[in-house]
Write an enzyme that holds these catalytic residues in place. Structure first.
Site, short mmCIF file in Angstrom:
data_model
loop_
_atom_site.label_atom_id
_atom_site.label_comp_id
_atom_site.label_asym_id
_atom_site.label_seq_id
_atom_site.Cartn_x
_atom_site.Cartn_y
_atom_site.Cartn_z
N GLU A 266 0.83 -1.20 0.00
CA GLU A 266 0.00 0.00 0.00
C GLU A 266 0.87 1.25 0.00
O GLU A 266 1.81 1.33 0.79
CB GLU A 266 -0.93 -0.01 1.22
CG GLU A 266 -1.92 -1.18 1.20
CD GLU A 266 -2.88 -1.18 2.39
OE1 GLU A 266 -2.78 -0.27 3.25
OE2 GLU A 266 -3.72 -2.07 2.46
N HIS A 285 -7.99 1.24 1.49
CA HIS A 285 -7.87 1.00 2.93
C HIS A 285 -8.64 2.05 3.74
O HIS A 285 -8.10 2.67 4.65
CB HIS A 285 -6.39 0.98 3.36
CG HIS A 285 -6.15 0.19 4.62
ND1 HIS A 285 -5.00 -0.49 4.86
CD2 HIS A 285 -6.93 0.00 5.73
CE1 HIS A 285 -5.06 -1.09 6.04
NE2 HIS A 285 -6.24 -0.80 6.59
#
Length: 310
Positions: A266, A285
């Site tokens: 990420e 997220h």
């Protein structure tokens, strides 16, 4: 009371930051997580460090935290924190357990409605004169479907409560809970084995930490064992779902849809294979992040950090 130095290196609700600053010396810089050298330098003089999921509290950063007594985690997952190493150094790790459960649960329910019905991505087509009524008229109602929850902590329990409100049948598996744990009966949820859940559920949602035992848990074999046309939702951690196996199953129709909020890396690198994958919802997220949950999480951690210096 001696004023402590608190470093907050990712975003936090400003009201909670002000609460901390009223009692202690606070450095609040949500961009600090992106500057490793400066973060180490600031952490060296910190009595407390407040992080989200991007800050890796281990290795060089942890070694630099000579004064630190507490790490506040604005969330619940602890895979970005070397908890045993922190404990060995006398550093208390405080997660915001339960504070973002409703936000995640609502994300799961919204994704369930979106992916089962399959009718909410037609704006572009309809606006350009197309009329895909036949193609989109076979979506499934949520009532009567079976939701399988993997991991029955506060988030799983909140998700079950919302799902019951939609008329769903709910089953759950939690490797840490015996089948006769009172929480199942209290929640009106049937405890089952993981294999039974995978075989039976129309929607599977994951709420488990990333451990050696959960890494790759939903691989090609387990995804292949799911009901044909089932939906998979992952708001827990990347690495638990094999993303290549997932996209393959979506392309063949083995899976009817998927919502993925967490990734192995990420931010997610450019991924052409994901860009044209059918029935796939990707989010950055944010399932546990809403205006209200950010305030709840931030206030909880602020209070607990303050209490640690009493």
């Amino acid at each position: 009371m001696t004023r402590a130095r608190i470093v907050i290196c990712e975003f936090m609700d400003e009201g909670a930051v002000a609460r901390l600053a009223a009692a202690h010396d606070v450095l609040y810089d949500p961009k600090l997580v992106g500057d490793a050298a400066r973060l180490r330098a600031e952490a060296a003089g910190a009595d407390a460090l407040v992080v989200r999921n991007l800050t890796q509290v281990r290795g060089d950063l942890l070694a630099a935290m000579a004064r630190c007594k507490v790490v506040g985690r604005l969330g619940v997952g602890l895979d970005n924190i070397d908890v045993p190493a922190c404990e060995a150094r006398g550093i208390k790790v405080i997660p915001a357990t339960g504070a973002n459960a409703l936000s995640v649960a609502e994300y799961v329910i919204a994704s369930t409605l979106l992916l089962l019905r399959g009718a909410f991505a037609s704006t572009g087509a309809v606006a350009t004169g197309q009329w895909p009524r036949a193609a989109l008229g076979n979506g499934r109602e949520t009532a009567g479907q079976t939701l399988g929850i993997v991991g029955f902590g506060s988030i799983g329990q909140t998700t079950a409560r919302l799902a019951h409100g939609l008329g769903m049948r709910v089953i759950a598996h939690d490797a840490m809970l015996p089948r006769d744990a009172p929480v199942f009966a209290q929640s009106g949820v049937q405890p089952v084995s993981l294999d039974e859940l995978v075989r039976s559920a129309d929607v599977v949602t994951l709420h488990i930490p990333l451990l050696d035992t959960t890494r790759g848990l939903f691989n090609a074999a387990r995804i292949g064992a799911m009901k044909k046309g089932a939906v998979l939702i992952n708001t827990s951690r990347g690495h638990i779902v094999d993303i290549n196996a997932l996209t393959a199953a979506l392309r063949t129709g083995q899976l009817g849809g998927a919502a993925i909020d967490v990734f192995d890396v990420e931010p997610l690198p450019v991924s052409p294979s994901l860009q044209d994958c059918p029935n796939l919802l990707l989010t950055p997220h944010i399932s546990g992040v809403s205006a209200q949950s950010n305030e709840r999480v931030s206030v909880m951690i602020a209070i607990k950090v303050l209490e640690s210096f009493l």
